[in-house]
Design a protein around this motif. Structure first.
Motif, PDB file in Angstrom:
ATOM      1  N   ASP A 186      43.536  38.444  44.884  1.00  0.00           N
ATOM      2  CA  ASP A 186      43.797  39.882  44.747  1.00  0.00           C
ATOM      3  C   ASP A 186      44.636  40.154  43.504  1.00  0.00           C
ATOM      4  O   ASP A 186      44.388  41.107  42.762  1.00  0.00           O
ATOM      5  N   ARG A 187      45.642  39.319  43.292  1.00  0.00           N
ATOM      6  CA  ARG A 187      46.518  39.468  42.128  1.00  0.00           C
ATOM      7  C   ARG A 187      45.729  39.289  40.835  1.00  0.00           C
ATOM      8  O   ARG A 187      45.896  40.050  39.864  1.00  0.00           O
ATOM      9  N   ALA A 188      44.864  38.283  40.804  1.00  0.00           N
ATOM     10  CA  ALA A 188      44.049  38.018  39.616  1.00  0.00           C
ATOM     11  C   ALA A 188      43.087  39.176  39.342  1.00  0.00           C
ATOM     12  O   ALA A 188      42.923  39.599  38.191  1.00  0.00           O
ATOM     13  N   GLN A 189      42.457  39.686  40.391  1.00  0.00           N
ATOM     14  CA  GLN A 189      41.539  40.816  40.224  1.00  0.00           C
ATOM     15  C   GLN A 189      42.269  42.043  39.694  1.00  0.00           C
ATOM     16  O   GLN A 189      41.750  42.763  38.831  1.00  0.00           O
ATOM     17  N   HIS A 190      43.468  42.267  40.203  1.00  0.00           N
ATOM     18  CA  HIS A 190      44.283  43.405  39.743  1.00  0.00           C
ATOM     19  C   HIS A 190      44.587  43.271  38.255  1.00  0.00           C
ATOM     20  O   HIS A 190      44.469  44.232  37.482  1.00  0.00           O
ATOM     21  N   ALA A 191      44.955  42.065  37.832  1.00  0.00           N
ATOM     22  CA  ALA A 191      45.274  41.839  36.422  1.00  0.00           C
ATOM     23  C   ALA A 191      44.055  42.079  35.537  1.00  0.00           C
ATOM     24  O   ALA A 191      44.139  42.732  34.485  1.00  0.00           O
ATOM     25  N   LEU A 192      42.902  41.553  35.939  1.00  0.00           N
ATOM     26  CA  LEU A 192      41.688  41.724  35.143  1.00  0.00           C
ATOM     27  C   LEU A 192      41.257  43.186  35.087  1.00  0.00           C
ATOM     28  O   LEU A 192      40.815  43.670  34.032  1.00  0.00           O
TER      29      LEU A 192
ATOM     30  N   ASP B 176      39.774  39.498  26.600  1.00  0.00           N
ATOM     31  CA  ASP B 176      40.569  38.434  25.984  1.00  0.00           C
ATOM     32  C   ASP B 176      41.484  37.854  27.060  1.00  0.00           C
ATOM     33  O   ASP B 176      42.452  38.489  27.470  1.00  0.00           O
ATOM     34  N   VAL B 177      41.149  36.667  27.553  1.00  0.00           N
ATOM     35  CA  VAL B 177      41.928  35.999  28.603  1.00  0.00           C
ATOM     36  C   VAL B 177      42.418  34.669  28.055  1.00  0.00           C
ATOM     37  O   VAL B 177      41.614  33.820  27.647  1.00  0.00           O
ATOM     38  N   ARG B 178      43.735  34.484  28.043  1.00  0.00           N
ATOM     39  CA  ARG B 178      44.320  33.279  27.461  1.00  0.00           C
ATOM     40  C   ARG B 178      45.308  32.635  28.435  1.00  0.00           C
ATOM     41  O   ARG B 178      45.933  33.324  29.228  1.00  0.00           O
ATOM     42  N   VAL B 179      45.440  31.326  28.321  1.00  0.00           N
ATOM     43  CA  VAL B 179      46.420  30.574  29.103  1.00  0.00           C
ATOM     44  C   VAL B 179      47.483  30.036  28.153  1.00  0.00           C
ATOM     45  O   VAL B 179      47.154  29.385  27.156  1.00  0.00           O
ATOM     46  N   LEU B 180      48.742  30.319  28.456  1.00  0.00           N
ATOM     47  CA  LEU B 180      49.851  29.797  27.661  1.00  0.00           C
ATOM     48  C   LEU B 180      50.600  28.751  28.492  1.00  0.00           C
ATOM     49  O   LEU B 180      51.068  29.048  29.584  1.00  0.00           O
TER      50      LEU B 180
ATOM     51  N   TRP C  34      44.200  42.870  27.367  1.00  0.00           N
ATOM     52  CA  TRP C  34      44.090  41.419  27.449  1.00  0.00           C
ATOM     53  C   TRP C  34      44.849  40.906  28.663  1.00  0.00           C
ATOM     54  O   TRP C  34      45.666  41.625  29.252  1.00  0.00           O
ATOM     55  N   VAL C  35      44.561  39.670  29.019  1.00  0.00           N
ATOM     56  CA  VAL C  35      45.292  38.981  30.085  1.00  0.00           C
ATOM     57  C   VAL C  35      45.815  37.673  29.530  1.00  0.00           C
ATOM     58  O   VAL C  35      45.058  36.875  28.964  1.00  0.00           O
ATOM     59  N   VAL C  36      47.095  37.462  29.671  1.00  0.00           N
ATOM     60  CA  VAL C  36      47.726  36.182  29.346  1.00  0.00           C
ATOM     61  C   VAL C  36      48.241  35.592  30.652  1.00  0.00           C
ATOM     62  O   VAL C  36      48.949  36.264  31.411  1.00  0.00           O
ATOM     63  N   ILE C  37      47.886  34.344  30.914  1.00  0.00           N
ATOM     64  CA  ILE C  37      48.367  33.638  32.106  1.00  0.00           C
ATOM     65  C   ILE C  37      49.455  32.683  31.619  1.00  0.00           C
ATOM     66  O   ILE C  37      49.180  31.759  30.844  1.00  0.00           O
ATOM     67  N   ALA C  38      50.684  32.937  32.029  1.00  0.00           N
ATOM     68  CA  ALA C  38      51.837  32.275  31.409  1.00  0.00           C
ATOM     69  C   ALA C  38      52.649  31.485  32.429  1.00  0.00           C
ATOM     70  O   ALA C  38      52.828  31.910  33.568  1.00  0.00           O
ATOM     71  N   GLY C  39      53.152  30.348  31.988  1.00  0.00           N
ATOM     72  CA  GLY C  39      54.045  29.537  32.811  1.00  0.00           C
ATOM     73  C   GLY C  39      55.484  29.740  32.395  1.00  0.00           C
ATOM     74  O   GLY C  39      55.833  29.539  31.232  1.00  0.00           O
TER      75      GLY C  39
END
Length: 250
Positions: free
Chosen positions: A60-66, A107-111, A4-9
């Motif tokens: 590039d960072r986003a592609q690496h995470a996915l 599963d990609v979520r934003v927190l 999964w990927v969580v995008i967190a602040g």
């Protein structure tokens, strides 16, 4: 293993402004991806890999995470503040839209996190107490004429405003141009708040009138809040409190 990927602040800087939800995601992660200073806010531990990268390689960072998530890894992409406010959430979804079809089953979520303008507003009172807008003053991803148009229209609409990325070593003159536009369109006593390193031990809150504002009051660690024509300053014993009334008279 399901990835999964969580995008967190991570909030504006203070550790206690990181939400429990994000702390839990970091505890479960196998990999953390982000801009160098944000990744360095994460405590290393066994089983966690930290992937640092430069500030201008968001896609590039986003592609690496996915891609890592597609391989079964549990990835947290970290931003400061809130990831949906001039940060990594949009970059991840841009990479998702244009990437392999298989990524769309991830599963990609934003927190959410506490963004700098809200922390700065709280530290100074309630300057965003009525309608407001946020403008990123960096012209790295949009031309200056777009910034100027949005600034002038925001002043015309009498919004309080929050300025992100006001001034940097590579953009030393842009904020001076912003102040010039504000002086052409606003009264000299318009209230500005320069909030630097908000929520950290280096925090500085500087409340000035537009006529006294100088470009060098801002840097990349500063968020600048500009009041509307209704914004007021209360002089208290300990500090000045800035607020914008909740109503507008007819």
């Amino acid at each position: 293993m399901t990835g999964w990927v969580v995008i967190a602040g991570l909030g504006p800087g203070a550790p206690d402004m990181v939400t429990p939800e994000i702390t839990a995601a970091l505890r479960d992660a196998t990999d953390v991806v982000g801009y160098i200073p944000y990744v360095r806010r994460i405590t290393p531990r066994d089983g966690l890999r930290l992937h640092e990268s430069d500030n201008r390689v968001e896609i590039d960072r986003a592609q690496h995470a996915l891609q890592m998530a597609a391989e079964g890894k549990r990835v947290v992409v970290v931003s400061s503040g809130d990831p949906g406010v001039f940060a990594m959430a949009s970059a991840v979804f841009e990479a998702l839209e244009h990437g392999p079809e298989t990524w769309r089953s991830l599963d990609v979520r934003v927190l959410p996190g506490i963004t700098a303008m809200l922390a700065a507003a709280a530290a100074s009172g309630a300057p965003l107490g009525h309608d407001f807008c946020a403008i990123n003053l960096s012209d790295n991803l949009k031309p200056w004429n777009v910034i100027e148009k949005r600034l002038r229209l925001s002043v015309e609409a009498d919004f309080a405003m929050a300025f992100y990325n006001p001034r940097s070593k590579s953009r030393p003159d842009g904020f001076g141009a912003v102040l010039k536009i504000l002086r052409e369109t606003c009264e000299p006593q318009r209230v500005l708040i320069f909030a630097r390193a908000v929520s950290t031990p280096e925090q500085e809150i500087n409340v000035v009138f537009l006529c006294d504002a100088k470009p060098e009051m801002a840097d990349m660690r500063t968020v600048v809040l500009v009041g509307s024509s209704l914004t007021r300053v209360i002089d208290c014993d300990a500090k000045q409190i800035v607020y914008t009334p909740r109503s507008v008279s007819q």
